[in-house]
Design an enzyme around this catalytic site. Structure first.
Site, PDB file in Angstrom:
ATOM      1  N   ARG A 259       0.842  -1.203   0.000  1.00  0.00           N
ATOM      2  CA  ARG A 259       0.000   0.000   0.000  1.00  0.00           C
ATOM      3  C   ARG A 259       0.871   1.246   0.000  1.00  0.00           C
ATOM      4  O   ARG A 259       1.907   1.285   0.671  1.00  0.00           O
ATOM      5  CB  ARG A 259      -0.904   0.044   1.233  1.00  0.00           C
ATOM      6  CG  ARG A 259      -1.910  -1.077   1.321  1.00  0.00           C
ATOM      7  CD  ARG A 259      -2.801  -0.916   2.534  1.00  0.00           C
ATOM      8  NE  ARG A 259      -3.543  -2.140   2.811  1.00  0.00           N
ATOM      9  CZ  ARG A 259      -4.279  -2.335   3.896  1.00  0.00           C
ATOM     10  NH1 ARG A 259      -4.363  -1.378   4.806  1.00  0.00           N
ATOM     11  NH2 ARG A 259      -4.916  -3.473   4.078  1.00  0.00           N
ATOM     12  N   ARG A 274       4.142   1.607  10.446  1.00  0.00           N
ATOM     13  CA  ARG A 274       3.555   1.902   9.139  1.00  0.00           C
ATOM     14  C   ARG A 274       4.594   1.693   8.052  1.00  0.00           C
ATOM     15  O   ARG A 274       5.730   2.123   8.186  1.00  0.00           O
ATOM     16  CB  ARG A 274       3.051   3.358   9.079  1.00  0.00           C
ATOM     17  CG  ARG A 274       1.825   3.621   9.920  1.00  0.00           C
ATOM     18  CD  ARG A 274       1.404   5.084   9.810  1.00  0.00           C
ATOM     19  NE  ARG A 274       0.215   5.342  10.593  1.00  0.00           N
ATOM     20  CZ  ARG A 274      -1.028   5.213  10.149  1.00  0.00           C
ATOM     21  NH1 ARG A 274      -1.239   4.831   8.907  1.00  0.00           N
ATOM     22  NH2 ARG A 274      -2.054   5.475  10.920  1.00  0.00           N
ATOM     23  N   GLU A 346      -3.851  -0.882  16.517  1.00  0.00           N
ATOM     24  CA  GLU A 346      -4.850  -1.679  15.801  1.00  0.00           C
ATOM     25  C   GLU A 346      -4.167  -2.852  15.106  1.00  0.00           C
ATOM     26  O   GLU A 346      -3.261  -2.662  14.291  1.00  0.00           O
ATOM     27  CB  GLU A 346      -5.562  -0.817  14.764  1.00  0.00           C
ATOM     28  CG  GLU A 346      -6.548  -1.586  13.891  1.00  0.00           C
ATOM     29  CD  GLU A 346      -6.663  -1.017  12.490  1.00  0.00           C
ATOM     30  OE1 GLU A 346      -6.656  -1.823  11.535  1.00  0.00           O
ATOM     31  OE2 GLU A 346      -6.736   0.216  12.346  1.00  0.00           O
ATOM     32  N   SER A 349      -9.013  -5.194  11.849  1.00  0.00           N
ATOM     33  CA  SER A 349     -10.206  -4.426  11.530  1.00  0.00           C
ATOM     34  C   SER A 349     -11.190  -5.400  10.901  1.00  0.00           C
ATOM     35  O   SER A 349     -10.911  -5.958   9.839  1.00  0.00           O
ATOM     36  CB  SER A 349      -9.866  -3.295  10.565  1.00  0.00           C
ATOM     37  OG  SER A 349     -10.957  -2.418  10.397  1.00  0.00           O
ATOM     38  N   ARG A 388       2.388  -4.936  13.517  1.00  0.00           N
ATOM     39  CA  ARG A 388       1.970  -4.395  14.808  1.00  0.00           C
ATOM     40  C   ARG A 388       1.867  -5.460  15.891  1.00  0.00           C
ATOM     41  O   ARG A 388       2.118  -5.191  17.069  1.00  0.00           O
ATOM     42  CB  ARG A 388       0.645  -3.642  14.646  1.00  0.00           C
ATOM     43  CG  ARG A 388       0.799  -2.404  13.780  1.00  0.00           C
ATOM     44  CD  ARG A 388      -0.473  -1.629  13.637  1.00  0.00           C
ATOM     45  NE  ARG A 388      -0.286  -0.527  12.704  1.00  0.00           N
ATOM     46  CZ  ARG A 388      -1.203   0.395  12.437  1.00  0.00           C
ATOM     47  NH1 ARG A 388      -2.394   0.319  13.028  1.00  0.00           N
ATOM     48  NH2 ARG A 388      -0.957   1.359  11.581  1.00  0.00           N
TER      49      ARG A 388
END
Length: 425
Positions: A259, A274, A346, A349, A388
């Site tokens: 991404r 990230r 997080e 999701s 993460r």
């Protein structure tokens, strides 16, 4: 994609629902105008074609002189039909373009609010670990232990890239293997999917056209690198009609994900939180519409169980309309505590997309009670996302001497390794 009949028949209600997720009412009006135009053009074209058919049948009954005059009229009619087909194709393309930009409708029970304002913690489990020494963030731990190399990642690929070394690489591999084994326990079929897919596939999960600028692609071959395994897993049954007996279908996959992160200046500039490339274990469900909401709760629990087995404190967030996402009708986030960063991260999701993706990808099942082909409901969630989860493990299991204990659940995947130390590099 929404059902255009639903929008036509309930325009005011749909406008109110879409405004909750930030979609302007005037865009609904533009969509309805585009729909009306293409339907009008289709009607006019159908009439022209019917007229040509009638007149073609009459042509053979006419006298030669009259027939020649009628042929000239038929040629003009044919040109009119060709022009109408061209105009209709343009109208259809514009209608489809606008339809693909309309987000999903939120479920009635989703809290309403802008941005993150309506997000709420619905439950938590475990106590966030409080260390009796100064907690180190993972970027310090990783470099001191020799398991993360940031400088060489930047040298080879630029910012937001890094190397995992030795027990760092093995620890991430152990996490992935443990997660996949757990998914199998939970009833998921493991899949090793392509990492590049075509435009039609990415459109099926609603990543196109909305998120085109966040993905990497090969324009010449029409390949898109997967932003998540949700894309190939959900589309596995694209353009198929499923036997109702095979529902629900649970699929899981480990993949790298690609991404173009749009990171704010100064935000998350340290560490591996990230990046443009990251690893993730994904869960996808294709279910009967009657089981949709219950399957979402089950999906969240499937993600939470990974946190539980790793011994990580976690919490579940019900997302409000302002933070729902484009394709989701309802969504929960699962967050774990990271004492070195001093924040909740997080790691999953979990979204219920209702029939939004299935309508785009044309995934249906034969409903035995109605006898009709109906769209399945699709759900997806991380089970869990890396790095993460790796951050949380390193920071929660760090010791005062700078070493990191291997969580018990991972030790079968790391034989004879109980602790990462500088010497173990």
């Amino acid at each position: 994609m929404l059902d255009i009949r639903l929008i036509r028949e309930n325009p005011d209600q749909i406008k109110r629902q879409l405004q909750k997720v930030g979609f302007p009412a005037e865009d609904v009006d533009r969509l309805l105008a585009a729909d009306a135009r293409r339907r009008k053009l289709q009607h006019e074209l159908d009439e022209l074609r019917a007229r040509r058919s009638r007149e073609s049948k009459e042509l053979g009954k006419m006298a030669p002189a009259e027939r020649e005059a009628r042929r000239a009229e038929m040629r003009a009619l044919g040109e009119q039909i060709t022009a109408g087909e061209r105009e209709l194709a343009e109208a259809e393309a514009e209608f489809t373009r606008q339809m693909l930009l309309v987000p999903n409708l939120p479920r009635p029970w989703v809290p309403e609010g802008e941005g993150e304002s309506a997000n709420a913690v619905v439950r938590s489990e475990g106590e966030p670990r409080r260390l009796d020494f100064t907690a180190r963030p993972h970027w310090e731990l990783g470099e001191q232990l020799g398991i993360i190399d940031f400088a060489r990642g930047v040298k080879l690929a630029g910012s937001r890239f890094y190397f995992l070394l030795g027990l760092g690489a093995r620890l991430e591999r152990a996490l992935i293997a443990m997660m996949l084994d757990l998914k199998r326990e939970q009833g998921y079929l493991e899949v090793a999917p392509p990492l590049m897919v075509n435009s039609e596939t990415v459109t099926g999960t609603a990543h196109l056209p909305k998120f085109a600028d966040t993905m990497y692609r090969d324009i010449e071959e029409d390949y898109w690198f997967v932003p998540t395994a949700e894309v190939p897993l959900t589309n596995f049954y694209a353009r198929e009609i499923l036997d109702p007996e095979c529902l629900p279908i649970y699929l899981t996959a480990y993949t790298p994900c690609f991404r173009r992160e749009k990171m704010s200046a100064g935000r998350d500039v340290r560490g591996i939180k990230r990046g443009h490339q990251f690893d993730k274990v994904e869960m996808v469900k294709l279910v009967h519409p009657d089981r949709s909401d219950a399957e979402l709760e089950s999906l969240v629990e499937n993600a939470c169980e990974v946190c539980r087995r790793l011994g990580l404190a976690f919490r579940v967030i019900r997302m409000g309309t302002g933070d729902l996402g484009f394709a989701a009708a309802a969504k929960y986030d699962v967050e774990v505590w990271a004492p070195g960063c001093g924040e909740w991260l997080e790691v999953s999701s979990c979204s219920n997309c209702w029939d939004f993706q299935a309508r785009r990808a044309q995934i249906r099942f034969r409903n035995a009670s109605s006898g009709r082909n109906e769209f399945v409901h699709t759900l997806n969630g991380s089970g869990l996302g890396l790095p993460r989860t790796l951050i949380a493990v390193l920071e929660n299991y760090q010791q005062a001497d700078g070493s990191v204990i291997i969580p018990p659940v991972l030790r079968p995947y790391l034989p004879e390794v109980e602790r990462i130390t500088p010497a173990s590099r």
